[in-house]
Scaffold this motif. Sequence first.
Motif, PDB file in Angstrom:
ATOM      1  N   LEU A   1       9.967  -4.201   1.819  1.00  0.00           N
ATOM      2  CA  LEU A   1       9.514  -4.237   0.334  1.00  0.00           C
ATOM      3  C   LEU A   1       8.407  -3.385   0.280  1.00  0.00           C
ATOM      4  N   ALA A   2       7.474  -3.112   0.946  1.00  0.00           N
ATOM      5  CA  ALA A   2       6.289  -2.529   0.739  1.00  0.00           C
ATOM      6  C   ALA A   2       6.167  -1.197   1.232  1.00  0.00           C
ATOM      7  N   THR A   3       7.085  -0.582   1.645  1.00  0.00           N
ATOM      8  CA  THR A   3       7.214   0.805   2.213  1.00  0.00           C
ATOM      9  C   THR A   3       8.848   1.420   1.837  1.00  0.00           C
ATOM     10  N   ALA A   4       8.871   2.634   2.177  1.00  0.00           N
ATOM     11  CA  ALA A   4      10.218   3.345   2.054  1.00  0.00           C
ATOM     12  C   ALA A   4      11.148   3.143   3.179  1.00  0.00           C
ATOM     13  N   GLY A   5      10.635   2.292   4.433  1.00  0.00           N
ATOM     14  CA  GLY A   5      11.046   2.391   5.602  1.00  0.00           C
ATOM     15  C   GLY A   5      11.177   0.927   5.921  1.00  0.00           C
ATOM     16  N   ILE A   6      11.246   0.765   7.053  1.00  0.00           N
ATOM     17  CA  ILE A   6      11.150  -0.548   7.709  1.00  0.00           C
ATOM     18  C   ILE A   6      10.007  -1.570   7.615  1.00  0.00           C
ATOM     19  N   GLY A   7       8.833  -0.648   7.316  1.00  0.00           N
ATOM     20  CA  GLY A   7       7.639  -1.638   7.276  1.00  0.00           C
ATOM     21  C   GLY A   7       6.780  -1.189   8.071  1.00  0.00           C
TER      22      GLY A   7
ATOM     23  N   PHE B   1       8.216  10.302   0.389  1.00  0.00           N
ATOM     24  CA  PHE B   1       9.036   9.046   0.505  1.00  0.00           C
ATOM     25  C   PHE B   1       9.925   9.224   1.930  1.00  0.00           C
ATOM     26  N   ASP B   2      10.290  10.254   2.262  1.00  0.00           N
ATOM     27  CA  ASP B   2      11.121  10.630   3.710  1.00  0.00           C
ATOM     28  C   ASP B   2       9.972  10.439   4.771  1.00  0.00           C
ATOM     29  N   GLN B   3       8.860  11.040   4.465  1.00  0.00           N
ATOM     30  CA  GLN B   3       7.719  10.830   5.605  1.00  0.00           C
ATOM     31  C   GLN B   3       7.473   9.248   5.987  1.00  0.00           C
ATOM     32  N   ASP B   4       7.412   8.697   4.806  1.00  0.00           N
ATOM     33  CA  ASP B   4       6.977   7.054   4.863  1.00  0.00           C
ATOM     34  C   ASP B   4       7.948   6.296   5.920  1.00  0.00           C
ATOM     35  N   GLN B   5       9.277   6.868   5.588  1.00  0.00           N
ATOM     36  CA  GLN B   5      10.393   6.162   6.357  1.00  0.00           C
ATOM     37  C   GLN B   5      10.127   6.418   7.827  1.00  0.00           C
ATOM     38  N   ALA B   6       9.647   7.863   8.020  1.00  0.00           N
ATOM     39  CA  ALA B   6       9.453   8.215   9.596  1.00  0.00           C
ATOM     40  C   ALA B   6       8.183   7.511  10.319  1.00  0.00           C
ATOM     41  N   LEU B   7       7.245   7.497   9.418  1.00  0.00           N
ATOM     42  CA  LEU B   7       6.059   6.848   9.724  1.00  0.00           C
ATOM     43  C   LEU B   7       6.311   5.485  10.185  1.00  0.00           C
ATOM     44  N   CYS B   8       7.119   4.792   9.239  1.00  0.00           N
ATOM     45  CA  CYS B   8       7.325   3.362   9.645  1.00  0.00           C
ATOM     46  C   CYS B   8       8.085   3.133  10.975  1.00  0.00           C
TER      47      CYS B   8
ATOM     48  N   ALA C   1       0.794  -1.060  -0.073  1.00  0.00           N
ATOM     49  CA  ALA C   1      -0.082  -0.041  -0.030  1.00  0.00           C
ATOM     50  C   ALA C   1       0.786   1.339   0.076  1.00  0.00           C
ATOM     51  N   PRO C   2       1.755   1.412   0.874  1.00  0.00           N
ATOM     52  CA  PRO C   2       2.559   2.768   0.996  1.00  0.00           C
ATOM     53  C   PRO C   2       3.480   2.744  -0.347  1.00  0.00           C
ATOM     54  N   LEU C   3       4.249   1.718  -0.677  1.00  0.00           N
ATOM     55  CA  LEU C   3       5.222   1.717  -1.933  1.00  0.00           C
ATOM     56  C   LEU C   3       4.474   1.969  -3.156  1.00  0.00           C
ATOM     57  N   ILE C   4       3.319   1.553  -3.295  1.00  0.00           N
ATOM     58  CA  ILE C   4       2.587   1.823  -4.507  1.00  0.00           C
ATOM     59  C   ILE C   4       2.377   3.417  -4.747  1.00  0.00           C
ATOM     60  N   GLY C   5       1.791   4.088  -3.484  1.00  0.00           N
ATOM     61  CA  GLY C   5       2.000   5.672  -3.709  1.00  0.00           C
ATOM     62  C   GLY C   5       3.305   6.176  -3.917  1.00  0.00           C
ATOM     63  N   ILE C   6       4.227   5.793  -3.198  1.00  0.00           N
ATOM     64  CA  ILE C   6       5.522   6.226  -3.275  1.00  0.00           C
ATOM     65  C   ILE C   6       6.036   6.377  -4.655  1.00  0.00           C
ATOM     66  N   ALA C   7       6.011   5.209  -5.173  1.00  0.00           N
ATOM     67  CA  ALA C   7       6.505   5.008  -6.484  1.00  0.00           C
ATOM     68  C   ALA C   7       5.734   5.800  -7.605  1.00  0.00           C
ATOM     69  N   ALA C   8       4.313   5.953  -7.382  1.00  0.00           N
ATOM     70  CA  ALA C   8       3.644   6.883  -8.198  1.00  0.00           C
ATOM     71  C   ALA C   8       3.967   8.253  -8.130  1.00  0.00           C
TER      72      ALA C   8
END
Length: 341
Positions: free
Chosen positions: A155-161, A122-129, A53-60
């Motif tokens: 694999l599914a996020t920009a961070g640890i998951g 991208f950076d926010q998702d790492q922090a959210l994870c 879910a997060p990675l699809i949005g980050i890639a887009a």
Amino acid sequence: MNPLDRRATSLRFIDQRLDILDQRLLPHEERWHRCDTPDELIGHIHSLAVRGAPLIGIAASLMVAQRALAGIPASQLLDELEALRASRPTAVNLMNYLDRLRPLLQQGADAAHIASCALAIFDQDQALCQAIGEAGLSVIPSASRVLTHCNTGSLATAGIGTALGIITLAHARGLKPNVWVDETRPLLQGSRLTAWELARADVPHRLICDNMAASLMAAGEVDLVLVGADRIAANGDTANKIGTYGLAVLAHHHKIPFYFAAPVTTIDPACPNGAAITIEQRQPDEVRGAKTAGGELLFSPPGTAVSNPAFDVTPASLISAWITDRGVHRQASELPVGDPY
Ligand SMILES: CSC[C@H]1O[C@H](OP(=O)(O)O)[C@H](O)[C@@H]1O
């Protein structure tokens, strides 16, 4: 190093170009693809080469940035954004992230501004994870036997998951979790991807077929269930990979805590309840098998009719808590609303 460069387990944005790790080929092959156009990325999202879910949005979002930096005019970028936004219907992170970029395109923001917004996602998702991981430690007592479904790691996020990020962080902090890994039919995100991530993190785990969870719970072998999410409705009903609802029913029957882990970007306050969540229906061959270049891999008579929903919805009544970057929420009314970032 270019300040615009970003690297995660399954995607890279280097020299303003997006590369993705083809998750369909793991664990046997690590093959990267260059994404030159939105249509290429949409194809990878449709096939689940790019997934989570997060990675699809980050890639887009990074694709929109790539195209803006390449000088694509705003009118075309807006059309490309909408095509990316429609690439998969259930996970809301994709919509949440692209809806941040759309006003910039409409207002004629320059490419650097658009790119900085995508990189912030991208950076926010790492922090959210990381925040989800820290919050989730409170629900994993030492030496817990944790059952998880699908793949919700790096694999599914920009961070640890999300859910798997909690598990790997608990391991790193010495809490000694043991993981039951649901294979997660039909695309086997658990046996292929979660087992791959846990092995790399040296986390003790055992792979099970999806139909084994019930007897493990009955035997007292499961202390908690911890899974990810694709969309959390305003009333707390939560969509996740198909098979999650069954785990929630089993956990409720056996009085086992059942937790979703997700960033606030997975919450959809505009979605009133689970019935309003669109469930992606996928191709029959994923379930019945298909003739491949390497030969036949058929699990049923050719042409067998199939139902292949990619997700299901767990009602809030079966959920012990939602673990977000804001903490552990034991009532749906406690869920953070809106996009606070
Ligand atoms: C942190 S990933 C969340 C969610 O996304 C996965 O779906 P898919 O593999 O189809 O992209 C799965 O439902 C995970 O729980």
